[in-house]
Design a protein around this motif. Structure first.
Motif, PDB file in Angstrom:
ATOM      1  N   PRO A 166       7.105   8.470  -5.177  1.00  0.00           N
ATOM      2  CA  PRO A 166       6.929   7.168  -5.818  1.00  0.00           C
ATOM      3  C   PRO A 166       6.340   7.247  -7.214  1.00  0.00           C
ATOM      4  CG  PRO A 166       5.024   7.628  -4.473  1.00  0.00           C
ATOM      5  CD  PRO A 166       5.930   8.851  -4.369  1.00  0.00           C
ATOM      6  N   TYR A 167       6.718   6.274  -8.036  1.00  0.00           N
ATOM      7  CA  TYR A 167       5.896   5.952  -9.180  1.00  0.00           C
ATOM      8  C   TYR A 167       4.774   5.062  -8.666  1.00  0.00           C
ATOM      9  CZ  TYR A 167       8.814   7.716 -13.027  1.00  0.00           C
ATOM     10  OH  TYR A 167       9.469   8.519 -13.907  1.00  0.00           O
ATOM     11  N   PRO A 168       3.757   4.756  -9.472  1.00  0.00           N
ATOM     12  CA  PRO A 168       2.732   3.799  -9.028  1.00  0.00           C
ATOM     13  C   PRO A 168       3.368   2.428  -8.792  1.00  0.00           C
ATOM     14  CG  PRO A 168       1.980   5.045 -10.931  1.00  0.00           C
ATOM     15  CD  PRO A 168       3.438   5.327 -10.780  1.00  0.00           C
ATOM     16  N   PRO A 169       2.696   1.541  -8.042  1.00  0.00           N
ATOM     17  CA  PRO A 169       3.241   0.204  -7.794  1.00  0.00           C
ATOM     18  C   PRO A 169       3.606  -0.499  -9.096  1.00  0.00           C
ATOM     19  CG  PRO A 169       1.297   0.566  -6.464  1.00  0.00           C
ATOM     20  CD  PRO A 169       1.383   1.729  -7.406  1.00  0.00           C
ATOM     21  N   ASP A 199       4.440  15.602  -0.754  1.00  0.00           N
ATOM     22  CA  ASP A 199       3.226  15.202  -0.027  1.00  0.00           C
ATOM     23  C   ASP A 199       2.066  14.946  -0.977  1.00  0.00           C
ATOM     24  OD1 ASP A 199       4.602  15.409   2.338  1.00  0.00           O
ATOM     25  OD2 ASP A 199       3.620  17.255   3.012  1.00  0.00           O
ATOM     26  N   LYS A 200       1.974  15.738  -2.039  1.00  0.00           N
ATOM     27  CA  LYS A 200       0.881  15.565  -2.995  1.00  0.00           C
ATOM     28  C   LYS A 200       1.012  14.242  -3.756  1.00  0.00           C
ATOM     29  CE  LYS A 200      -0.373  20.380  -3.875  1.00  0.00           C
ATOM     30  NZ  LYS A 200      -0.500  21.447  -4.889  1.00  0.00           N
ATOM     31  N   VAL A 201       2.239  13.891  -4.146  1.00  0.00           N
ATOM     32  CA  VAL A 201       2.429  12.632  -4.871  1.00  0.00           C
ATOM     33  C   VAL A 201       2.029  11.450  -3.988  1.00  0.00           C
ATOM     34  CG1 VAL A 201       4.054  11.154  -6.093  1.00  0.00           C
ATOM     35  CG2 VAL A 201       4.300  13.631  -6.240  1.00  0.00           C
ATOM     36  N   TRP A 202       2.498  11.452  -2.744  1.00  0.00           N
ATOM     37  CA  TRP A 202       2.165  10.347  -1.842  1.00  0.00           C
ATOM     38  C   TRP A 202       0.663  10.302  -1.560  1.00  0.00           C
ATOM     39  CZ3 TRP A 202       4.972   6.283  -1.054  1.00  0.00           C
ATOM     40  CH2 TRP A 202       6.364   6.361  -1.125  1.00  0.00           C
ATOM     41  N   ALA A 203       0.039  11.453  -1.374  1.00  0.00           N
ATOM     42  CA  ALA A 203      -1.395  11.493  -1.083  1.00  0.00           C
ATOM     43  C   ALA A 203      -2.214  10.915  -2.225  1.00  0.00           C
ATOM     44  CB  ALA A 203      -1.829  12.926  -0.793  1.00  0.00           C
ATOM     45  N   ASP A 204      -1.737  11.105  -3.440  1.00  0.00           N
ATOM     46  CA  ASP A 204      -2.472  10.634  -4.619  1.00  0.00           C
ATOM     47  C   ASP A 204      -2.092   9.213  -5.038  1.00  0.00           C
ATOM     48  OD1 ASP A 204      -3.654  13.095  -4.662  1.00  0.00           O
ATOM     49  OD2 ASP A 204      -2.460  13.878  -6.328  1.00  0.00           O
ATOM     50  N   ALA A 205      -1.049   8.648  -4.426  1.00  0.00           N
ATOM     51  CA  ALA A 205      -0.479   7.391  -4.923  1.00  0.00           C
ATOM     52  C   ALA A 205      -1.467   6.237  -4.919  1.00  0.00           C
ATOM     53  CB  ALA A 205       0.756   7.029  -4.108  1.00  0.00           C
ATOM     54  N   THR A 245       0.854  -1.193   0.000  1.00  0.00           N
ATOM     55  CA  THR A 245       0.000   0.000   0.000  1.00  0.00           C
ATOM     56  C   THR A 245       0.886   1.239   0.000  1.00  0.00           C
ATOM     57  OG1 THR A 245      -0.108   0.212   2.410  1.00  0.00           O
ATOM     58  CG2 THR A 245      -1.737  -1.227   1.348  1.00  0.00           C
ATOM     59  N   ALA A 246       0.301   2.373  -0.379  1.00  0.00           N
ATOM     60  CA  ALA A 246       1.065   3.621  -0.426  1.00  0.00           C
ATOM     61  C   ALA A 246       1.561   4.020   0.961  1.00  0.00           C
ATOM     62  CB  ALA A 246       0.213   4.740  -1.021  1.00  0.00           C
ATOM     63  N   SER A 247       0.734   3.834   1.979  1.00  0.00           N
ATOM     64  CA  SER A 247       1.144   4.204   3.332  1.00  0.00           C
ATOM     65  C   SER A 247       2.319   3.356   3.810  1.00  0.00           C
ATOM     66  CB  SER A 247      -0.029   4.081   4.306  1.00  0.00           C
ATOM     67  OG  SER A 247      -0.537   2.759   4.332  1.00  0.00           O
ATOM     68  N   GLU A 248       2.311   2.077   3.487  1.00  0.00           N
ATOM     69  CA  GLU A 248       3.431   1.204   3.850  1.00  0.00           C
ATOM     70  C   GLU A 248       4.701   1.614   3.104  1.00  0.00           C
ATOM     71  OE1 GLU A 248       0.934  -2.923   4.802  1.00  0.00           O
ATOM     72  OE2 GLU A 248       1.923  -2.639   2.851  1.00  0.00           O
ATOM     73  N   ALA A 249       4.537   1.951   1.820  1.00  0.00           N
ATOM     74  CA  ALA A 249       5.691   2.373   1.024  1.00  0.00           C
ATOM     75  C   ALA A 249       6.279   3.672   1.563  1.00  0.00           C
ATOM     76  CB  ALA A 249       5.279   2.542  -0.435  1.00  0.00           C
ATOM     77  N   GLU A 250       5.415   4.598   1.982  1.00  0.00           N
ATOM     78  CA  GLU A 250       5.902   5.869   2.512  1.00  0.00           C
ATOM     79  C   GLU A 250       6.650   5.667   3.823  1.00  0.00           C
ATOM     80  OE1 GLU A 250       4.302  10.449   3.150  1.00  0.00           O
ATOM     81  OE2 GLU A 250       2.853   8.805   3.006  1.00  0.00           O
ATOM     82  N   GLU A 251       6.158   4.766   4.671  1.00  0.00           N
ATOM     83  CA  GLU A 251       6.849   4.454   5.928  1.00  0.00           C
ATOM     84  C   GLU A 251       8.233   3.884   5.647  1.00  0.00           C
ATOM     85  OE1 GLU A 251       4.452   1.873   8.266  1.00  0.00           O
ATOM     86  OE2 GLU A 251       2.863   3.355   8.608  1.00  0.00           O
ATOM     87  N   MET A 252       8.327   3.016   4.640  1.00  0.00           N
ATOM     88  CA  MET A 252       9.606   2.409   4.273  1.00  0.00           C
ATOM     89  C   MET A 252      10.578   3.479   3.769  1.00  0.00           C
ATOM     90  SD  MET A 252      10.210  -0.914   1.828  1.00  0.00           S
ATOM     91  CE  MET A 252       9.681  -0.108   0.320  1.00  0.00           C
ATOM     92  N   VAL A 253      10.079   4.399   2.964  1.00  0.00           N
ATOM     93  CA  VAL A 253      10.908   5.483   2.435  1.00  0.00           C
ATOM     94  C   VAL A 253      11.368   6.407   3.557  1.00  0.00           C
ATOM     95  CG1 VAL A 253      10.808   7.607   1.067  1.00  0.00           C
ATOM     96  CG2 VAL A 253      10.052   5.447   0.070  1.00  0.00           C
ATOM     97  N   ASP A 254      10.460   6.747   4.465  1.00  0.00           N
ATOM     98  CA  ASP A 254      10.824   7.635   5.572  1.00  0.00           C
ATOM     99  C   ASP A 254      11.930   7.027   6.429  1.00  0.00           C
ATOM    100  OD1 ASP A 254       9.055   9.594   4.838  1.00  0.00           O
ATOM    101  OD2 ASP A 254       7.452   8.946   6.184  1.00  0.00           O
TER     102      ASP A 254
END
Length: 296
Positions: A145-148, A266-272, A113-122
């Protein structure tokens, strides 16, 4: 009379200098793939519109992309470190030859999921900051991110087991290693060359973001789509040449750091997450986009 004239001219010049705006800071910026949504919807608007406007015209930007320049994605950070341009963006996986640790941003199937990916990136940000500074003479500004990364195939596939024996273009080295562990044959093909390779039978499948594959026409040369985010999220790192960064005023540094987070990253992650669902809907004929009915 002459003295009065000279005094008047000097006074007038002083007024003109005071009224004139300070010289604008000029940035040469190189974005990621020009044909893909990340550049078109986020990178280009931020650098060419948002940042100049937020700076009241004190920052001017000239922007292109590495593919428009004819530069390999793997060379972007090297050229950035050498000062060929001021700001550069590319897929972290493209640069693992210089920095293998960046593979940690794109481990297959770790984040679905996008939220999991963002946590990994952070969690990886401090490492990425050190790599960009120490190996590429650059200041890290953002990770988006690009899309999955999903699997487009010109072959019948319904599960991971069906990938065994197929020739597949991975989206990065980690993805390719994972595919090989599944029994597939990893084939190194440049993103732009994938449709032709699929048509000629050089490869059976290719891994890329759902939106990226849609924009690049992969759906036109494939019959099946595996929507499992097998290849991670293909993080794109944005960085500025460190010498250029250090030459900026504190005010401009703060402005860039604040706006690039709020108005870009933030916008890219929010829309991912939503973008991924929309891309899959388009690819399967369930969205508003015009798609090929061959993809199932």
């Amino acid at each position: 009379m002459k003295t009065s004239l000279r005094t008047g001219l000097l006074a007038g010049s002083a007024v003109l200098l005071m009224a004139s705006p300070a010289f604008a800071e000029s940035l040469s910026v190189v974005g990621s793939w020009s044909s893909l949504p990340l550049y078109q919807n986020y990178e280009e608007p931020y650098w060419t519109e948002t940042l100049p406007e937020a700076s009241d015209g004190e920052i001017e930007v000239e922007m292109t992309t590495f593919d428009q320049m004819g530069v390999a994605g793997s060379d972007v950070y090297r050229l950035l470190g050498d000062g060929v341009f001021d700001v550069g963006m590319t897929v972290a996986d493209y640069t693992v030859g210089d920095a293998p640790e960046l593979e940690g941003l794109d481990v297959p199937l770790v984040a679905t999921t996008a939220s999991e990916a963002e946590e990994m990136v952070d969690a990886a940000r401090p490492m990425v900051e050190d790599i960009m500074r120490d190996r590429f003479n650059s200041k890290m500004l953002a990770i988006a991110p690009y899309p999955p990364q999903v699997v487009f195939c010109d072959a019948e596939v319904a599960s991971l087991e069906d990938l065994e024996g197929l020739k597949i273009r991975g989206s990065g080295r980690m993805t390719t290693k994972f595919l090989e562990a599944l029994g597939a044959e990893g084939v190194n093909v440049d993103f732009a060359e994938v449709p032709g390779a699929l048509e000629r039978g050089v490869i059976d499948c290719g891994v890329t973001g759902a939106g990226s594959g849609y924009s690049a026409g992969w759906w036109e040369v494939t019959t099946h789509l595996m929507t499992l985010p097998l290849g991670g999220w293909d993080s794109v790192v944005t960085a500025m040449n460190l010498d250029k960064w250090n030459s900026l005023s504190e005010e401009h540094q703060e402005l860039i750091q604040t706006t690039i987070k709020e108005d870009f990253e933030d916008k890219v992650w929010a829309d991912a997450e939503g973008a991924f669902e929309e891309d899959i809907a388009c690819l399967t004929g369930k969205g508003n986009a015009a798609v090929a009915t061959r993809v199932t």
